[in-house]
Design a protein around this motif. Structure first.
Motif, short mmCIF file in Angstrom:
data_model
loop_
_atom_site.label_atom_id
_atom_site.label_comp_id
_atom_site.label_asym_id
_atom_site.label_seq_id
_atom_site.Cartn_x
_atom_site.Cartn_y
_atom_site.Cartn_z
N GLU A 64 0.81 -1.22 0.00
CA GLU A 64 0.00 0.00 0.00
C GLU A 64 0.84 1.27 0.00
N ASP A 119 -2.35 7.35 6.33
CA ASP A 119 -2.88 6.74 5.12
C ASP A 119 -1.95 7.09 3.95
N GLU A 121 -2.37 6.92 0.87
CA GLU A 121 -3.08 7.66 -0.19
C GLU A 121 -3.06 9.16 0.09
N LYS A 122 -3.25 9.53 1.35
CA LYS A 122 -3.24 10.95 1.71
C LYS A 122 -1.85 11.54 1.54
#
Length: 196
Positions: A64, A119, A121-122
């Motif tokens: 991720e 996160d 993604e952030k």
């Protein structure tokens, strides 16, 4: 007559968070290594080795995080201690103020320590690149000061791109080249001088 180590007579910078420790040419332990100092006090110095890449791909352990990890996307060995612990260091994106983002802790201009609970993604919009380090190096009271006094390390300011240097870069040589004379002259010093 024994020759004094190169760094002994040079003007000294004080160790501090955001500074680099550059190994002396010919240093037996940590040859051609560059450490980023993350914390420094009279009691403890804590840092990570920016030069030792592992064979473990980030994809195999923390897939991720791939969108924010700089190439080569492998873990780096920050040091011999607590290698099951992963830390992230990177370069903040242009215009990002780390103090406005709890996921980022500023070490030096545009050089940040990333909260691994964040996160990923952030983080894509907050960092221009990130490197993941397994483990760290630690020096107890007086240890680093003694090693610097003996000429084992040169202390210099870090640049944010040092943390995310490309895989083919020779970070030790690149960092030496940007120091005051005579250090650039030693940037081609081999890792194993006996073999030359």
């Amino acid at each position: 007559m024994t020759q004094k180590p190169l760094f002994v007579d040079l003007e000294r910078n004080e160790p501090a968070a955001g500074q680099l420790l550059i190994a002396a040419p010919g240093k037996r332990d940590h040859p051609r290594s560059v450490f980023l100092i993350v914390e420094h006090s009279d009691q403890l110095t804590f840092g990570v080795d920016l030069t030792t890449r592992s064979e473990i791909a980030v994809f195999n352990v923390l897939p991720e995080w791939l969108p924010v990890v700089a190439k080569p996307q492998a873990f780096y060995i920050g040091g011999p201690l607590n290698q099951q612990n992963v830390m992230g260091f990177g370069m903040s994106a242009t215009g990002i103020k780390p103090e406005d983002h709890p996921e980022l802790n500023k070490i030096a201009p545009r050089l940040v320590y990333v909260d691994m609970r964040a996160d990923p993604e952030k983080l894509k919009s907050l960092v221009s690149g990130l490197r993941l380090f397994a483990g760290f190096q630690e020096w107890g009271p007086g240890e680093l000061a003694a090693e610097i006094e003996e000429g084992g390390w040169y202390v210099a300011p870090a640049l944010p791109q040092d943390v995310i240097a490309p895989g083919g870069a020779d970070l030790w040589a690149d960092v030496m080249k940007r120091q005051p004379m005579p250090l650039p002259l030693y940037s081609t010093f081999p890792a194993e001088p006996e073999g030359n």
